[in-house]
Motif scaffolding. Structure first.
Motif, PDB file in Angstrom:
ATOM      1  N   GLU A 114       0.827  -1.206   0.000  1.00  0.00           N
ATOM      2  CA  GLU A 114       0.000   0.000   0.000  1.00  0.00           C
ATOM      3  C   GLU A 114       0.866   1.262   0.000  1.00  0.00           C
ATOM      4  OE1 GLU A 114      -3.295   0.157  -0.465  1.00  0.00           O
ATOM      5  OE2 GLU A 114      -3.032  -2.003  -0.808  1.00  0.00           O
ATOM      6  N   LYS A 115       1.967   1.251   0.776  1.00  0.00           N
ATOM      7  CA  LYS A 115       2.875   2.400   0.761  1.00  0.00           C
ATOM      8  C   LYS A 115       3.537   2.540  -0.599  1.00  0.00           C
ATOM      9  CE  LYS A 115       3.914   2.544   5.701  1.00  0.00           C
ATOM     10  NZ  LYS A 115       4.983   2.447   6.740  1.00  0.00           N
ATOM     11  N   CYS A 116       3.846   1.419  -1.201  1.00  0.00           N
ATOM     12  CA  CYS A 116       4.470   1.458  -2.515  1.00  0.00           C
ATOM     13  C   CYS A 116       3.511   2.082  -3.539  1.00  0.00           C
ATOM     14  CB  CYS A 116       4.861   0.051  -2.940  1.00  0.00           C
ATOM     15  SG  CYS A 116       5.816  -0.032  -4.470  1.00  0.00           S
ATOM     16  N   LYS A 117       2.232   1.813  -3.394  1.00  0.00           N
ATOM     17  CA  LYS A 117       1.242   2.363  -4.318  1.00  0.00           C
ATOM     18  C   LYS A 117       1.138   3.878  -4.191  1.00  0.00           C
ATOM     19  CE  LYS A 117      -1.780  -1.735  -4.431  1.00  0.00           C
ATOM     20  NZ  LYS A 117      -3.129  -2.241  -4.061  1.00  0.00           N
ATOM     21  N   THR A 118       1.302   4.394  -3.011  1.00  0.00           N
ATOM     22  CA  THR A 118       1.032   5.817  -2.774  1.00  0.00           C
ATOM     23  C   THR A 118       2.258   6.712  -2.864  1.00  0.00           C
ATOM     24  OG1 THR A 118       1.275   5.468  -0.386  1.00  0.00           O
ATOM     25  CG2 THR A 118      -0.956   5.301  -1.304  1.00  0.00           C
ATOM     26  N   VAL A 119       3.457   6.137  -2.823  1.00  0.00           N
ATOM     27  CA  VAL A 119       4.674   6.961  -2.796  1.00  0.00           C
ATOM     28  C   VAL A 119       5.537   6.675  -4.016  1.00  0.00           C
ATOM     29  CG1 VAL A 119       6.716   7.605  -1.492  1.00  0.00           C
ATOM     30  CG2 VAL A 119       4.635   6.902  -0.275  1.00  0.00           C
ATOM     31  N   PRO A 120       5.679   7.638  -4.935  1.00  0.00           N
ATOM     32  CA  PRO A 120       6.583   7.438  -6.074  1.00  0.00           C
ATOM     33  C   PRO A 120       8.029   7.265  -5.609  1.00  0.00           C
ATOM     34  CG  PRO A 120       5.123   9.312  -6.441  1.00  0.00           C
ATOM     35  CD  PRO A 120       4.971   8.924  -5.002  1.00  0.00           C
ATOM     36  N   GLY A 121       8.796   6.492  -6.360  1.00  0.00           N
ATOM     37  CA  GLY A 121      10.200   6.284  -6.036  1.00  0.00           C
ATOM     38  C   GLY A 121      10.412   5.248  -4.952  1.00  0.00           C
ATOM     39  N   THR A 122       9.500   4.306  -4.808  1.00  0.00           N
ATOM     40  CA  THR A 122       9.627   3.280  -3.772  1.00  0.00           C
ATOM     41  C   THR A 122       9.555   1.886  -4.389  1.00  0.00           C
ATOM     42  OG1 THR A 122       7.235   3.269  -3.349  1.00  0.00           O
ATOM     43  CG2 THR A 122       8.586   4.771  -2.038  1.00  0.00           C
ATOM     44  N   TYR A 123       9.957   0.897  -3.591  1.00  0.00           N
ATOM     45  CA  TYR A 123       9.797  -0.502  -3.998  1.00  0.00           C
ATOM     46  C   TYR A 123       9.482  -1.338  -2.763  1.00  0.00           C
ATOM     47  CZ  TYR A 123      14.539  -1.764  -2.338  1.00  0.00           C
ATOM     48  OH  TYR A 123      15.650  -2.006  -1.577  1.00  0.00           O
ATOM     49  N   TYR A 124       8.928  -2.522  -3.006  1.00  0.00           N
ATOM     50  CA  TYR A 124       8.526  -3.405  -1.907  1.00  0.00           C
ATOM     51  C   TYR A 124       8.753  -4.841  -2.353  1.00  0.00           C
ATOM     52  CZ  TYR A 124       5.401  -6.266   0.957  1.00  0.00           C
ATOM     53  OH  TYR A 124       4.870  -7.251   1.756  1.00  0.00           O
ATOM     54  N   THR A 125       9.305  -5.645  -1.456  1.00  0.00           N
ATOM     55  CA  THR A 125       9.454  -7.069  -1.710  1.00  0.00           C
ATOM     56  C   THR A 125       8.986  -7.855  -0.491  1.00  0.00           C
ATOM     57  OG1 THR A 125      11.025  -8.848  -2.186  1.00  0.00           O
ATOM     58  CG2 THR A 125      11.887  -6.902  -1.064  1.00  0.00           C
ATOM     59  N   PRO A 126       7.926  -8.648  -0.641  1.00  0.00           N
ATOM     60  CA  PRO A 126       7.420  -9.403   0.507  1.00  0.00           C
ATOM     61  C   PRO A 126       8.154 -10.719   0.717  1.00  0.00           C
ATOM     62  CG  PRO A 126       5.998  -9.747  -1.374  1.00  0.00           C
ATOM     63  CD  PRO A 126       7.067  -8.779  -1.828  1.00  0.00           C
ATOM     64  N   ASP A 127       9.065 -11.082  -0.177  1.00  0.00           N
ATOM     65  CA  ASP A 127       9.628 -12.433  -0.178  1.00  0.00           C
ATOM     66  C   ASP A 127      11.113 -12.442   0.117  1.00  0.00           C
ATOM     67  OD1 ASP A 127       7.105 -13.436  -1.035  1.00  0.00           O
ATOM     68  OD2 ASP A 127       7.587 -12.794  -3.071  1.00  0.00           O
ATOM     69  N   ILE A 128      11.577 -11.519   0.966  1.00  0.00           N
ATOM     70  CA  ILE A 128      13.001 -11.388   1.208  1.00  0.00           C
ATOM     71  C   ILE A 128      13.577 -12.589   1.944  1.00  0.00           C
ATOM     72  CG2 ILE A 128      12.822 -10.204   3.437  1.00  0.00           C
ATOM     73  CD1 ILE A 128      15.246  -9.355   0.587  1.00  0.00           C
ATOM     74  N   THR A 129      12.734 -13.415   2.577  1.00  0.00           N
ATOM     75  CA  THR A 129      13.223 -14.576   3.324  1.00  0.00           C
ATOM     76  C   THR A 129      12.979 -15.884   2.588  1.00  0.00           C
ATOM     77  OG1 THR A 129      11.121 -14.726   4.528  1.00  0.00           O
ATOM     78  CG2 THR A 129      12.888 -13.422   5.525  1.00  0.00           C
ATOM     79  N   SER A 130      12.550 -15.789   1.353  1.00  0.00           N
ATOM     80  CA  SER A 130      12.293 -17.019   0.603  1.00  0.00           C
ATOM     81  C   SER A 130      12.565 -16.788  -0.873  1.00  0.00           C
ATOM     82  CB  SER A 130      10.838 -17.478   0.807  1.00  0.00           C
ATOM     83  OG  SER A 130       9.936 -16.498   0.293  1.00  0.00           O
ATOM     84  N   ASN A 131      12.650 -17.854  -1.627  1.00  0.00           N
ATOM     85  CA  ASN A 131      12.818 -17.799  -3.068  1.00  0.00           C
ATOM     86  C   ASN A 131      11.644 -18.499  -3.740  1.00  0.00           C
ATOM     87  OD1 ASN A 131      15.418 -16.517  -3.692  1.00  0.00           O
ATOM     88  ND2 ASN A 131      16.253 -18.108  -2.371  1.00  0.00           N
ATOM     89  N   SER A 132      11.169 -18.055  -4.875  1.00  0.00           N
ATOM     90  CA  SER A 132      11.655 -16.878  -5.601  1.00  0.00           C
ATOM     91  C   SER A 132      11.069 -15.598  -4.995  1.00  0.00           C
ATOM     92  CB  SER A 132      11.257 -16.960  -7.071  1.00  0.00           C
ATOM     93  OG  SER A 132      11.843 -18.084  -7.666  1.00  0.00           O
ATOM     94  N   ALA A 133      11.676 -14.457  -5.315  1.00  0.00           N
ATOM     95  CA  ALA A 133      11.275 -13.213  -4.682  1.00  0.00           C
ATOM     96  C   ALA A 133      10.511 -12.341  -5.678  1.00  0.00           C
ATOM     97  CB  ALA A 133      12.487 -12.463  -4.168  1.00  0.00           C
TER      98      ALA A 133
END
Length: 808
Positions: free
Chosen positions: A192-211
């Motif tokens: 949701e923060k990624c949707k509202t703020v330009p210049g951002t990124y989000y990854t929910p899978d940092i502890t698993s593969n594939s990401a």
């Protein structure tokens, strides 16, 4: 001003790099457009285990000479691995103007070399170590968020260093400005923060593969605009390999690095003329050695544990680790040394290190841990909550340095509880920033100049300026100049209270911690206390026990403690000139004491502050400044005096002098038309140098001077113009009689319109103003109301000033 504040930072190769890099969106496109006939630098062939790589090469070549280079670094991994165990030195030579976009993994040993870089380049080789992602897909129910499932895995072997970082690159701008063309997106905690703020990124899978990675670009649409997007993870980046006596030179790394760092090394590692952009977790991690003439630039915000340079686990060469001629720009934590709890480093030297903070994303300016002896010299730190943080060790020396706009503590040493320590501060300018409400509340509502809370750490501060500044209207005390728990020596310093409204500053010289926080453990003298804004100085001794002593005047402090017997207090709150009445130009970094009544008083007690730090380097602007920014060297002072009717003396001082060739002294009789009076050859080193020149001329009432100076690249700069007025001219001097006097004095002075005479006491307080009759040359003044003592008489007319001392 910029022409002499911003000198050459790295080598000329760095400058040419900015103008010579030209490449398209991918490595293949770059190679197809690359012409071997361009004016590139070939790599000289050398003996031994040396390998060569170039974008003009081929993987069918043997890589053993500059005539037969390999195409990719990875293509010689087997060759390097086969020779690196032989015990002889192995070097990897990259060709200038080449670009390598590939994964380099220290686990497989493909950087297992003792020398890595270019030989005598005019341009750099660039290693990106990032993966170009082209197949971003628009996330359903959004119009600005795109997703991609990483095709390369994240290395999950070290969870503390797992990360994904994303860069947005302007493919047009990078043709001429490859550093400015890169913007790293900020990591956010949810989609949701990624949707509202330009210049951002989000990854929910940092502890698993594939990401899965989601991005919200600053601008543009992936694949349909001039922007491209590159991704690095711990498993796809650039890392060095941990071997001893390795050298990295003349590289541009636009990538990331995890626990190993972009570059790493064992004992006696040398890193020189390297630009780091990205950083992930660490830029450079070495056991010991030297970092010289390098530039550290940030990666994305939001990643944890971001420290640029790390020394660990081993002594440096001859027991010394060094960082010299290096800039850290917007890096959250610049420097850290540690030994994993084993033994201390023997020594750390920082010389000409400059750290500029992104105030929204900063922690420690410079820091060290587990190091016995540390010397900080000619360094500049700006905008960090803590300018210097120091843990452990026995001796820290800071000299000829500046710490500005620090919101928590400019200098905060932490001593080992069972080992006596020593902190020596000499010729240092501290300018605290008590404006940040959140920072101050987190730090006990106080911005400290020097904070030493351990009773076994003794502190000595000399010949320094501590400017306690705040415009905060909060209800708490906002600034503490010094808080020392151990023994304190404080001599020949200038303390400036510059806080808002009804606030004051704590001169928290001592506090009770382990029994040492008493007046008996303080030695303070020959200091100047300047009240510029606010209500008062607030001296304190033992504020944490039942013997509180709250002292609000210098006279009471002198009486109750026996300290500062030869110190002075100057109230400048009603002086319209403020600090500029004392210092030549503090807003532009020139803290030279001028010839004013107050400055004369300060000189008498502080030995003149003969060598205060005199530079405020401007914050670099990447290509425009930082690549051509070696040290903030230049001209610090240019002054003069009339020695006789026909002879003048001009003097000037340079700081961190670099690239100067000569000086020409010019003079003028009208301030507009200048002629050459003489010239001097420059010393041209990285030191502070003093010059003087005697000019013989005809008898005159006034004369103008300026300094023209040449740099080694033939550029020309000018000093400001100074005007000297002859004290030997009968038209420009004052005579006061009788002296000593009882009731009245007569002041004989030049004939001027709109002039006045001011009487000051020896503390610099204005006592009396006398208007001078138009065109009069004598003024009679009745001073019967003044008590016996010494006074300053000052005649002024516009910018002209004359003064003398009288006694009643």
């Amino acid at each position: 001003m910029a022409s002499f504040l911003l000198r050459v930072f790295l080598l000329s190769s760095f400058i040419l790099l900015i103008h010579s890099f030209s490449y398209s969106n991918s490595k293949d496109n770059y190679e197809s457009n690359y012409s071997p006939n361009k004016n590139i630098d070939t790599i000289p062939s050398v003996g031994g285990n040396s390998f060569y790589v170039s974008n003009r090469g081929s993987d069918t070549n043997d890589g053993r000479s500059s005539a037969t280079p390999k195409l990719n670094i990875s293509s010689i991994e087997t060759l390097i691995s086969g020779t690196s165990t032989s015990g002889s030195a192995t070097s990897l030579n990259l060709e200038a103007n080449s670009i390598f976009r590939e994964q380099l993994d220290p686990v497989n040993g493909n950087l297992h070399v003792s020398s890595f870089g270019l030989k005598n380049p005019k341009r750099l080789a660039k290693i990106t170590g990032m993966d170009v992602i082209g197949d971003w897909l628009l996330v359903p129910n959004t119009n600005n968020v795109y997703g991609h499932l990483l095709k390369h895995f994240i290395d999950l072997s070290g969870p503390a260093y797992n990360y994904v970082m994303v860069a947005e690159i302007d493919t047009v701008l990078e043709q001429t400005h490859p550093i400015s063309a890169v913007k790293y997106l900020t990591l956010v905690s949810d989609l949701e923060k990624c949707k509202t703020v330009p210049g951002t990124y989000y990854t929910p899978d940092i502890t698993s593969n594939s990401a899965m990675v989601y991005i919200h670009p600053f601008k543009g649409i992936p694949g349909k605009s001039k922007f491209r997007y590159e991704v690095a993870t711990r498993n796809f980046n650039t890392n060095g390999y941990n071997i001893d006596n390795v050298t990295y030179e003349n590289l541009f790394l636009q990538t990331s690095g995890n626990g190993y760092g972009m570059l790493s090394g064992g004992k006696n590692t040398s890193i020189k003329n390297v630009i780091f952009q990205g950083g992930g977790t660490h830029h450079a991690v070495i056991k010991s050695g030297q970092i010289d003439s390098s530039l550290f630039l940030p990666g994305p915000k939001g990643l944890k544990d971001r420290i640029a340079a790390v020394f660990y686990s081993a002594e440096g060469k001859d027991g010394i680790n060094k960082v010299t001629n290096t800039i850290f720009l917007d890096v959250p934590n610049t420097l850290y040394t540690h030994t994993n709890g084993a033994v201390n480093h023997k020594s750390l030297l920082l010389d000409k290190v400059y750290a500029f903070a992104d105030t929204t994303d900063a922690m420690n300016g410079l820091s060290s841990n587990n190091t016995d002896s540390i010397e900080v010299n000619n360094c500049y730190v700006e905008g960090y909550p803590t300018g210097w943080w120091y843990g452990g060790g026995t001796k820290l020396t800071i000299k000829n340095s500046i710490f500005r706009k620090t919101s928590q503590s400019a200098i905060f040493p932490i001593s080992k509880l069972d080992v006596p320590g020593e902190l020596l501060i000499n010729n240092v300018l501290i300018e605290t920033n008590g404006n940040d409400n959140n920072q101050n509340l987190a730090n006990g509502a106080t911005a400290y100049g020097i904070r030493s809370i351990f009773p076994n750490l003794n502190v000595e501060v000399s010949n320094s300026i501590i400017h306690s500044f705040s415009t905060w209207h909060g209800p708490y005390q906002t600034v503490t100049t010094m808080q020392v728990a151990g023994l304190l020596k404080a001599h020949n310093n200038i303390y400036i209270c510059d806080v808002n409204d009804n606030n004051s500053i704590y001169m928290n010289f001592a506090f009770n911690s382990g029994g040492k926080g008493t007046a008996a453990n303080i030695s303070s003298n020959n200091n100047a206390f300047i009240l510029l804004r606010g209500t008062r100085f607030h001296w304190m001794v033992n504020p944490n026990n039942n013997n509180d002593q709250d002292i609000f005047t210098l006279s009471n402090w002198q009486l109750l403690t026996g300290q500062d017997k030869n110190s002075i207090f100057i109230d400048l709150r009603n002086n319209p000139l403020g600090l500029k009445a004392i210092f030549e130009d503090p807003d532009n970094g020139n803290w030279t004491l001028t010839h004013t009544l107050q400055a004369d008083s300060i000189r008498k007690v502080t030995a003149g502050m003969t060598n205060p730090p005199l530079f405020y380097p401007k914050r670099p602007l990447v290509e425009n400044d930082s690549i051509t920014f070696k040290t903030p060297g230049g001209l610090s002072t240019f002054i003069g005096s009339v020695r006789s009717e026909e002879e003048s003396l001009v003097q000037w001082r340079t700081f961190n002098e670099y690239g100067f060739s000569s000086f020409v002294i010019e003079y003028s009789l009208d301030g507009d038309h200048f002629m050459e009076a003489g010239s001097l050859k420059a010393v041209n080193n990285d030191q502070n140098n003093n010059y003087q020149f005697v000019h013989t001329h005809s008898a005159i009432d006034s004369i103008f001077y300026r300094l023209k100076y040449f740099t080694s690249d033939s550029s020309i700069s000018y000093s400001s113009v100074i005007k000297l007025l002859s004290d030997f001219s009968p038209e420009f001097k004052i005579t006061i009689y009788p002296n000593p006097f009882q009731q009245t004095i007569t002041v004989q002075h030049p004939r001027r319109n709109n002039s006045e005479i001011r009487i000051y006491d020896y503390a610099g307080r204005l006592l009396h103003i006398i208007a001078v009759q138009s065109r009069s040359s004598k003024t009679l003044a009745s001073l019967s109301h003044l008590p016996s003592g010494r006074y300053f008489v000052q005649w002024t007319s516009g910018k002209e000033k004359l003064s003398d001392t009288i006694v009643k």
